[in-house]
Scaffold this active site. Structure first.
Site, mmCIF file in Angstrom:
data_model
loop_
_atom_site.group_PDB
_atom_site.id
_atom_site.type_symbol
_atom_site.label_atom_id
_atom_site.label_comp_id
_atom_site.label_asym_id
_atom_site.label_seq_id
_atom_site.Cartn_x
_atom_site.Cartn_y
_atom_site.Cartn_z
ATOM 1 C CE LYS A 45 37.271 31.526 31.542
ATOM 2 N NZ LYS A 45 37.028 32.967 31.576
HETATM 3 C C1 E4P Z 1 37.325 34.242 34.705
HETATM 4 O O1 E4P Z 1 37.968 33.616 33.906
HETATM 5 C C2 E4P Z 1 36.272 35.219 34.369
HETATM 6 O O2 E4P Z 1 36.549 35.789 33.120
HETATM 7 C C3 E4P Z 1 36.184 36.355 35.327
HETATM 8 O O3 E4P Z 1 37.101 36.272 36.361
HETATM 9 C C4 E4P Z 1 34.805 36.786 35.697
HETATM 10 O O4 E4P Z 1 34.864 37.817 36.630
HETATM 11 P P1 E4P Z 1 33.656 38.799 36.972
HETATM 12 O O5 E4P Z 1 32.846 38.189 38.047
HETATM 13 O O6 E4P Z 1 34.334 40.055 37.424
HETATM 14 O O7 E4P Z 1 32.882 38.987 35.689
#
Ligand code: E4P
Length: 218
Positions: A84
């Site tokens: 990522k």
């Molecule tokens: C995506 O890969 C992220 O880890 C995640 O969806 C972030 O979500 P949040 O806005 O609830 O932290």
């Protein structure tokens, strides 16, 4: 549409996989810090052994060379790892290089159609638009998912649209309706998707009627 779990909690992942509906995992540094770990590598390898699906693991660097160094290491931790990388200028540069090296990338922290198109052109395997965080600032997160899906279909981009920052089951329904390829959700949302009071009442009533009838199962 596939379902990924957005967590670094191995018990939650194991349960989702056991249910047979979870086919991947997304993590991020905040989620990892919630469960805590002595070794990032060990935690990731544990998660990757629970699911054979893609597991997104984020780099913790801001410049392209740092991201590249970490991404190359992370990609060796397990065969189902997807690195990522944030949708920044440095992230874009790193993504282009990594994809040329055959390392799969999930471009994360995507908040615009422009960023999503660039992620696709850089060769990312996934792009993760954050629906909930856009909703939080008064924008329409799902409209962005819909836009990206339309544009990607129009140009036959192979990058998968992974709807992220999901807060409730309605987000999941909406993502399915607009054609997101994957939705990654907290474990709590998966549990909410399963639950329906009429199902619970129905099961209870069927069992009560059966028991009261004195019927025999054989
Ligand atoms: C995506 O890969 C992220 O880890 C995640 O969806 C972030 O979500 P949040 O806005 O609830 O932290």
């Amino acid at each position: 549409m596939r379902i990924f779990l957005d967590t670094a909690n191995v018990d939650e992942i194991a349960h989702g996989v056991k249910l047979g509906v979870v086919s991947g995992v997304t993590t991020n540094p905040s989620l990892v810090s919630k469960v805590g770990c002595q070794s990032y590598q060990e935690l990731v390898q544990k998660i990757c052994s629970i699911t054979s699906g893609d597991v997104s693991v984020e780099v913790i660097e801001e410049d392209a060379s740092g991201m590249l160094a970490q991404a190359r290491q992370i990609s060796k931790w397990a065969s189902n790892v997807v690195v990522k990388v944030p949708a920044t200028e440095e992230g874009l540069e790193a993504t282009s290089i990594l994809t040329r090296e055959g390392i799969r990338v999930n471009m994360t922290l995507c908040f615009s159609l422009n960023q999503a198109v660039l992620a696709a052109l850089a060769g990312a395997s996934y792009v993760s638009p954050f629906v909930g965080r856009l909703d939080d600032i008064g924008e329409d997160g799902m409209a962005l998912i819909e836009d990206i899906v339309k544009v990607f279909n129009r140009y036959s981009y192979e990058t998968r649209v992974l709807a992220a920052s999901i807060r409730h089951p309605n987000h999941v329904l909406h993502a399915a309706r607009v054609g997101a390829h994957v939705v990654t959700m907290p474990y709590k949302v998966l549990k909410q998707m399963i639950k329906h009071p009429l199902t619970d009442n129905g099961v209870e009533r069927f069992l009560t009627d059966w028991r009261q009838s004195g019927s025999v199962f054989s």
